[in-house]
Write a protein that holds these residues in place. Sequence first.
Motif, short mmCIF file in Angstrom:
data_model
loop_
_atom_site.label_atom_id
_atom_site.label_comp_id
_atom_site.label_asym_id
_atom_site.label_seq_id
_atom_site.Cartn_x
_atom_site.Cartn_y
_atom_site.Cartn_z
N UNK A 110 0.83 -1.21 0.00
CA UNK A 110 0.00 0.00 0.00
C UNK A 110 0.87 1.26 0.00
N UNK A 111 1.98 1.20 0.73
CA UNK A 111 2.91 2.33 0.76
C UNK A 111 3.48 2.60 -0.63
N UNK A 112 3.90 1.54 -1.33
CA UNK A 112 4.46 1.72 -2.67
C UNK A 112 3.40 2.25 -3.64
N UNK A 113 2.17 1.74 -3.53
CA UNK A 113 1.09 2.23 -4.39
C UNK A 113 0.86 3.72 -4.17
N UNK A 114 0.86 4.13 -2.90
CA UNK A 114 0.66 5.56 -2.59
C UNK A 114 1.77 6.41 -3.19
N UNK A 115 3.01 5.98 -3.00
CA UNK A 115 4.15 6.75 -3.50
C UNK A 115 4.14 6.81 -5.04
N UNK A 116 3.84 5.67 -5.68
CA UNK A 116 3.81 5.65 -7.15
C UNK A 116 2.68 6.54 -7.68
N UNK A 117 1.55 6.58 -6.95
CA UNK A 117 0.45 7.44 -7.38
C UNK A 117 0.84 8.92 -7.36
N UNK A 118 1.59 9.32 -6.35
CA UNK A 118 2.05 10.71 -6.27
C UNK A 118 3.07 11.00 -7.37
N UNK A 119 4.07 10.11 -7.48
CA UNK A 119 5.16 10.34 -8.44
C UNK A 119 4.63 10.32 -9.88
N UNK A 120 3.58 9.51 -10.14
CA UNK A 120 3.05 9.44 -11.51
C UNK A 120 2.56 10.82 -11.98
N UNK A 121 1.93 11.58 -11.07
CA UNK A 121 1.46 12.92 -11.44
C UNK A 121 2.65 13.87 -11.60
N UNK A 122 3.63 13.72 -10.71
CA UNK A 122 4.82 14.59 -10.79
C UNK A 122 5.56 14.34 -12.11
N UNK A 123 5.66 13.09 -12.52
CA UNK A 123 6.33 12.77 -13.79
C UNK A 123 5.54 13.33 -14.97
N UNK A 124 4.21 13.36 -14.83
CA UNK A 124 3.40 13.97 -15.89
C UNK A 124 3.71 15.47 -16.01
N UNK A 125 3.99 16.10 -14.87
CA UNK A 125 4.41 17.51 -14.90
C UNK A 125 5.67 17.65 -15.75
N UNK A 126 6.61 16.73 -15.55
CA UNK A 126 7.85 16.76 -16.34
C UNK A 126 7.55 16.59 -17.83
N UNK A 127 6.66 15.64 -18.17
CA UNK A 127 6.35 15.39 -19.59
C UNK A 127 5.76 16.64 -20.25
N UNK A 128 4.80 17.27 -19.58
CA UNK A 128 4.16 18.47 -20.16
C UNK A 128 5.16 19.63 -20.21
N UNK A 129 6.01 19.71 -19.19
CA UNK A 129 6.99 20.79 -19.18
C UNK A 129 8.01 20.63 -20.29
N UNK A 130 8.45 19.39 -20.54
CA UNK A 130 9.41 19.15 -21.62
C UNK A 130 8.79 19.51 -22.98
N UNK A 131 7.56 19.09 -23.20
CA UNK A 131 6.92 19.41 -24.48
C UNK A 131 6.65 20.92 -24.58
N UNK A 132 6.40 21.56 -23.43
CA UNK A 132 6.14 23.00 -23.44
C UNK A 132 7.30 23.82 -23.98
N UNK A 133 8.50 23.23 -24.00
CA UNK A 133 9.66 23.96 -24.54
C UNK A 133 9.46 24.28 -26.01
#
Length: 531
Positions: free
Chosen positions: A342-365
């Motif tokens: 459950x701990x890993x699922x929680x952490x992966x759920x948070x990081x998945x959104x943070x990584x999406x921020x990176x994806x949109x930011x990279x394309x935003x260049x």
Amino acid sequence: MTGLGELVRLAARRSRWFYLAWVLALTAVVPATAAAYEQIIDPDNADLLITTMTSNPTMRAMLGPPFDLSTAGGFTVWRVGTFVAAMASIMAVLGIIRSTRAQEEDGRTELLRSASVGRHVPLVAGMLVTLAACLVLGVLVAASMTALGEPVVGSVAFGAGLALVGATFAAVGALAAQLSASARTARAIGLWTVAAAYTLRAVADGSSDDAVTRLAWASPLQWMALARPYAGERWWVLLLPAAATVLLLAGAVALEARRDHGSGLWAARSGRAEAPPGLRSGRALAWRLHRGQVIGWSLGLLLFAIAMGSLSTSFGEMLEQVPQLQLIIQRMGGGTDQLTEAFFVTMLGIVSVVVAVLAVQLFGRLHEQEERGHAELVLSTALSRRQLLASHLGIAVLVPVVLFAAVGAVLALNQARATGDWSWVARTTEGALALAPGGLVALGVAVLLHGWAPRLGWLAWVVIGWSLFMVWVGAALDLPEWLTRLTPWAALPQLPVDTVDWTAVLGTLALAVVLIALGALGYRRRDITGT
């Protein structure tokens, strides 16, 4: 301070919608959580539920240690206080850089200084507007909690804590704006400071070691909670963000006096007269533009995974300390492994959104290159529009997916080492890859908007913001299920707790591909905008 009044009015006018959206959204979270308190805490099981929440390292790492969950006010501070403080800090960092370094980079500050305006007036004006936004947020939070019947003293401490934490990071942003000539780099410095403060707080709060727990005092994000609103207020703690704000702002003013207009304290390096052989293609140019951001994000996320992964081995100790929770877990047929999953699922759920921020930011260049006229220059060469899009899109797809899988593997390393069961690494990596299509859907929305309506590109950030909101506080607000499922990750399985659902994974991936393809089609047909 000649011209201060005029520049304050100008900064307030230019950023009024920016601050209004942030302040109203953050203010709404607080009373909504307090109003849902009685639906979340069952009076018959309140003591056990409170004990469980207090003893759970995952909950402590995410939300901080609860000081009093017996009242709606104390519960609200614990459940959403850190989230609102972190978001207020991001608002402050983005707001002050928007009013200072971004204006200077675009040449507007030079025009203002050609009139009767003092050297430090643009910085002071931007800071005053940002501080006013933080103050309004604090006042609205305090007023809304008081209106719900919570004690006035606790509500004032809650609002003041949020406002002062936001002010501290506004000063961090002001200082970052003096270091680099680029608004993009200044934002990165400010936002990574927020991320470092959150990681430090999470590690300290999730640990059972007293020496590590005391590190929470070094995180500005934790100062509001440490003031203990609704739980025996400690007003002296609020002197910490107040003093930090004054010192950081004084440092920003001192640095501004020592640099030239348009430059930063870190001098920009001159480029080569001729491009090296490895920089003579669209892909190489795109990588050259993105590599600093990719390296920074990779280091930050992997360090976060190492820090949070170090908490995964503490669940056995927690069950020994809480016999009631151990009994419940045993009756459910589970044990330490179920809590760890459950701990890993929680952490992966948070990081998945943070990584999406990176994806949109990279394309935003690519959008940034287009706005500054650089894309038009590149397209005047033999590089086609399709190749230019593919060069940026390829990095925005591959880097986040690979990095997310690496974070999943690193997150479980400590658990695998402690137990000798190295299948943990494979299972968390698989869990990360199962969530990756959600981030690609968020990226697909950004590509679609850039292809057909580039001025509406900010809507991609609404998708990510809503997803982050749902991950952090959605469950606490008792919202309708259809509303909570309006995120790109809603249909995806959460491994290793859930079983693999290939239909959901492939369906979400297909949706991402369709969005990207439609965006690419629009990009090939529309005119290139630029300066």
